[in-house]
Write a protein that holds these residues in place. Structure first.
Motif, PDB file in Angstrom:
ATOM      1  N   ARG A  30     -41.165  19.737 -11.726  1.00 39.89           N
ATOM      2  CA  ARG A  30     -42.138  19.176 -12.675  1.00 39.89           C
ATOM      3  C   ARG A  30     -41.779  19.541 -14.117  1.00 39.89           C
ATOM      4  O   ARG A  30     -42.046  18.793 -15.046  1.00 39.89           O
ATOM      5  CB  ARG A  30     -43.539  19.705 -12.368  1.00 39.89           C
ATOM      6  CG  ARG A  30     -44.411  18.759 -11.609  1.00 39.89           C
ATOM      7  CD  ARG A  30     -45.880  19.172 -11.589  1.00 39.89           C
ATOM      8  NE  ARG A  30     -46.139  20.534 -11.174  1.00 39.89           N
ATOM      9  CZ  ARG A  30     -46.248  20.938  -9.911  1.00 39.89           C
ATOM     10  NH1 ARG A  30     -46.110  20.081  -8.933  1.00 39.89           N
ATOM     11  NH2 ARG A  30     -46.491  22.193  -9.626  1.00 39.89           N
ATOM     12  N   ARG A  31     -41.174  20.699 -14.301  1.00 40.81           N
ATOM     13  CA  ARG A  31     -40.777  21.159 -15.636  1.00 40.81           C
ATOM     14  C   ARG A  31     -39.424  20.589 -16.066  1.00 40.81           C
ATOM     15  O   ARG A  31     -38.890  20.976 -17.101  1.00 40.81           O
ATOM     16  CB  ARG A  31     -40.713  22.685 -15.657  1.00 40.81           C
ATOM     17  CG  ARG A  31     -42.050  23.357 -15.426  1.00 40.81           C
ATOM     18  CD  ARG A  31     -41.865  24.850 -15.194  1.00 40.81           C
ATOM     19  NE  ARG A  31     -43.086  25.488 -14.794  1.00 40.81           N
ATOM     20  CZ  ARG A  31     -43.726  26.382 -15.536  1.00 40.81           C
ATOM     21  NH1 ARG A  31     -43.268  26.737 -16.711  1.00 40.81           N
ATOM     22  NH2 ARG A  31     -44.840  26.923 -15.092  1.00 40.81           N
ATOM     23  N   GLY A  32     -38.841  19.724 -15.234  1.00 44.47           N
ATOM     24  CA  GLY A  32     -37.581  19.090 -15.579  1.00 44.47           C
ATOM     25  C   GLY A  32     -36.347  19.919 -15.268  1.00 44.47           C
ATOM     26  O   GLY A  32     -35.253  19.626 -15.755  1.00 44.47           O
ATOM     27  N   ARG A  33     -36.490  20.941 -14.461  1.00 45.10           N
ATOM     28  CA  ARG A  33     -35.349  21.785 -14.087  1.00 45.10           C
ATOM     29  C   ARG A  33     -34.624  21.192 -12.889  1.00 45.10           C
ATOM     30  O   ARG A  33     -35.237  20.622 -11.987  1.00 45.10           O
ATOM     31  CB  ARG A  33     -35.809  23.197 -13.728  1.00 45.10           C
ATOM     32  CG  ARG A  33     -36.573  23.904 -14.813  1.00 45.10           C
ATOM     33  CD  ARG A  33     -35.685  24.253 -15.956  1.00 45.10           C
ATOM     34  NE  ARG A  33     -36.428  25.067 -16.924  1.00 45.10           N
ATOM     35  CZ  ARG A  33     -36.002  25.338 -18.117  1.00 45.10           C
ATOM     36  NH1 ARG A  33     -34.837  24.878 -18.522  1.00 45.10           N
ATOM     37  NH2 ARG A  33     -36.721  26.070 -18.927  1.00 45.10           N
ATOM     38  N   LYS A  34     -33.317  21.371 -12.870  1.00 40.07           N
ATOM     39  CA  LYS A  34     -32.494  20.984 -11.729  1.00 40.07           C
ATOM     40  C   LYS A  34     -32.405  22.211 -10.827  1.00 40.07           C
ATOM     41  O   LYS A  34     -31.887  23.247 -11.230  1.00 40.07           O
ATOM     42  CB  LYS A  34     -31.111  20.548 -12.208  1.00 40.07           C
ATOM     43  CG  LYS A  34     -30.301  19.850 -11.158  1.00 40.07           C
ATOM     44  CD  LYS A  34     -29.031  19.279 -11.768  1.00 40.07           C
ATOM     45  CE  LYS A  34     -28.195  18.598 -10.714  1.00 40.07           C
ATOM     46  NZ  LYS A  34     -26.928  18.121 -11.275  1.00 40.07           N
ATOM     47  N   VAL A  35     -32.953  22.093  -9.594  1.00 39.67           N
ATOM     48  CA  VAL A  35     -33.147  23.249  -8.729  1.00 39.67           C
ATOM     49  C   VAL A  35     -32.397  23.076  -7.412  1.00 39.67           C
ATOM     50  O   VAL A  35     -32.392  21.998  -6.828  1.00 39.67           O
ATOM     51  CB  VAL A  35     -34.649  23.455  -8.418  1.00 39.67           C
ATOM     52  CG1 VAL A  35     -34.872  24.765  -7.691  1.00 39.67           C
ATOM     53  CG2 VAL A  35     -35.477  23.407  -9.677  1.00 39.67           C
ATOM     54  N   GLY A  36     -31.790  24.158  -6.949  1.00 40.75           N
ATOM     55  CA  GLY A  36     -31.161  24.196  -5.639  1.00 40.75           C
ATOM     56  C   GLY A  36     -31.734  25.343  -4.843  1.00 40.75           C
ATOM     57  O   GLY A  36     -32.380  26.233  -5.397  1.00 40.75           O
ATOM     58  N   THR A  37     -31.508  25.320  -3.537  1.00 37.60           N
ATOM     59  CA  THR A  37     -31.954  26.415  -2.683  1.00 37.60           C
ATOM     60  C   THR A  37     -30.844  26.823  -1.723  1.00 37.60           C
ATOM     61  O   THR A  37     -29.993  26.021  -1.356  1.00 37.60           O
ATOM     62  CB  THR A  37     -33.201  26.049  -1.840  1.00 37.60           C
ATOM     63  OG1 THR A  37     -32.876  24.991  -0.945  1.00 37.60           O
ATOM     64  CG2 THR A  37     -34.368  25.665  -2.709  1.00 37.60           C
ATOM     65  N   ILE A  38     -30.892  28.083  -1.351  1.00 41.50           N
ATOM     66  CA  ILE A  38     -30.042  28.618  -0.288  1.00 41.50           C
ATOM     67  C   ILE A  38     -30.976  29.331   0.675  1.00 41.50           C
ATOM     68  O   ILE A  38     -31.735  30.207   0.270  1.00 41.50           O
ATOM     69  CB  ILE A  38     -28.994  29.616  -0.829  1.00 41.50           C
ATOM     70  CG1 ILE A  38     -28.063  28.933  -1.834  1.00 41.50           C
ATOM     71  CG2 ILE A  38     -28.208  30.231   0.333  1.00 41.50           C
ATOM     72  CD1 ILE A  38     -27.128  29.900  -2.548  1.00 41.50           C
ATOM     73  N   LYS A  39     -30.931  28.949   1.938  1.00 38.89           N
ATOM     74  CA  LYS A  39     -31.771  29.561   2.965  1.00 38.89           C
ATOM     75  C   LYS A  39     -30.886  30.430   3.841  1.00 38.89           C
ATOM     76  O   LYS A  39     -29.912  29.957   4.407  1.00 38.89           O
ATOM     77  CB  LYS A  39     -32.452  28.467   3.796  1.00 38.89           C
ATOM     78  CG  LYS A  39     -33.137  28.946   5.070  1.00 38.89           C
ATOM     79  CD  LYS A  39     -34.409  29.716   4.779  1.00 38.89           C
ATOM     80  CE  LYS A  39     -35.194  29.996   6.047  1.00 38.89           C
ATOM     81  NZ  LYS A  39     -34.944  31.325   6.612  1.00 38.89           N
ATOM     82  N   HIS A  40     -31.223  31.714   3.933  1.00 39.53           N
ATOM     83  CA  HIS A  40     -30.480  32.621   4.796  1.00 39.53           C
ATOM     84  C   HIS A  40     -31.028  32.497   6.212  1.00 39.53           C
ATOM     85  O   HIS A  40     -32.231  32.624   6.423  1.00 39.53           O
ATOM     86  CB  HIS A  40     -30.630  34.064   4.306  1.00 39.53           C
ATOM     87  CG  HIS A  40     -29.875  35.055   5.112  1.00 39.53           C
ATOM     88  ND1 HIS A  40     -30.497  36.007   5.879  1.00 39.53           N
ATOM     89  CD2 HIS A  40     -28.551  35.231   5.292  1.00 39.53           C
ATOM     90  CE1 HIS A  40     -29.577  36.743   6.484  1.00 39.53           C
ATOM     91  NE2 HIS A  40     -28.390  36.291   6.152  1.00 39.53           N
TER      92      HIS A  40
END
Length: 177
Positions: A30-40
């Motif tokens: 929503r804040r315009g950030r490009k986000v990724g995730t890593i799930k262990h």
């Protein structure tokens, strides 16, 4: 580029880690950030079906890397020699992100937000006086009695997410290429 920020969300089983990660993802987007995730994960991920083409490429053919491309998404399967360090994974796959939220990797030296449910586990992971204690930046918990050297937000108080998001952004580890 200013580097990619990395923050870890940790907690014991069924504490609500994924729910918090999803809320953080939605807020950062929503804040315009490009986000990724890593799930262990502690077990092999079951994201393909035995006998399907990509499964056969990867499992039977022993392809080092297999990708399936379909409308709106892409999935890559990659052989690994074991547990990679999340910072190395960020360097290899996520340097084009503004921030990466890592779920798990509780023993890795990353800034941490712990999710703790006293209703499920009596004590949190955080232990004062341990060498890693300074890695905690906040906790979200159902235990109103916790008094810790960092902010503790309660699940029932919905006004904490903006504060937590600011702390996550400011205290995240910055990874350069």
């Amino acid at each position: 580029m200013a580097g990619t920020r990395v923050i870890s969300v940790i907690g014991k089983k069924d504490a609500g880690k994924t729910t918090l990660v999803v809320a953080m993802l939605q807020d950062f987007v929503r804040r315009g950030r490009k986000v990724g995730t890593i799930k262990h994960g502690h077990h092999p991920a079951l994201v393909d079906q035995e006998g399907k083409d990509t499964w056969r490429h990867f499992q039977e053919g022993r392809s080092v890397r297999t990708m399936i491309e379909s409308p709106g998404q892409r999935v890559t399967f990659e052989q690994s020699d074991g547990q990679a360090d999340p910072i190395e994974l960020v360097r290899q796959h996520f340097l084009d992100m503004d921030i990466v939220i890592v779920e798990g990797y509780k023993s890795r030296p990353l800034p941490k937000i712990e999710v703790h449910r006293k209703a499920v586990h009596r004590t949190p992971l955080f232990q004062a006086g341990t060498p890693s204690a300074d890695q905690w930046i906040a906790m979200v918990s159902d235990d109103r009695s916790l008094r810790l050297p960092f902010p503790v937000f309660t699940f029932t108080d919905t006004a904490w997410l903006p504060s937590l998001m600011h702390m996550a952004w400011e205290r995240a580890q910055i990874v350069e290429g």
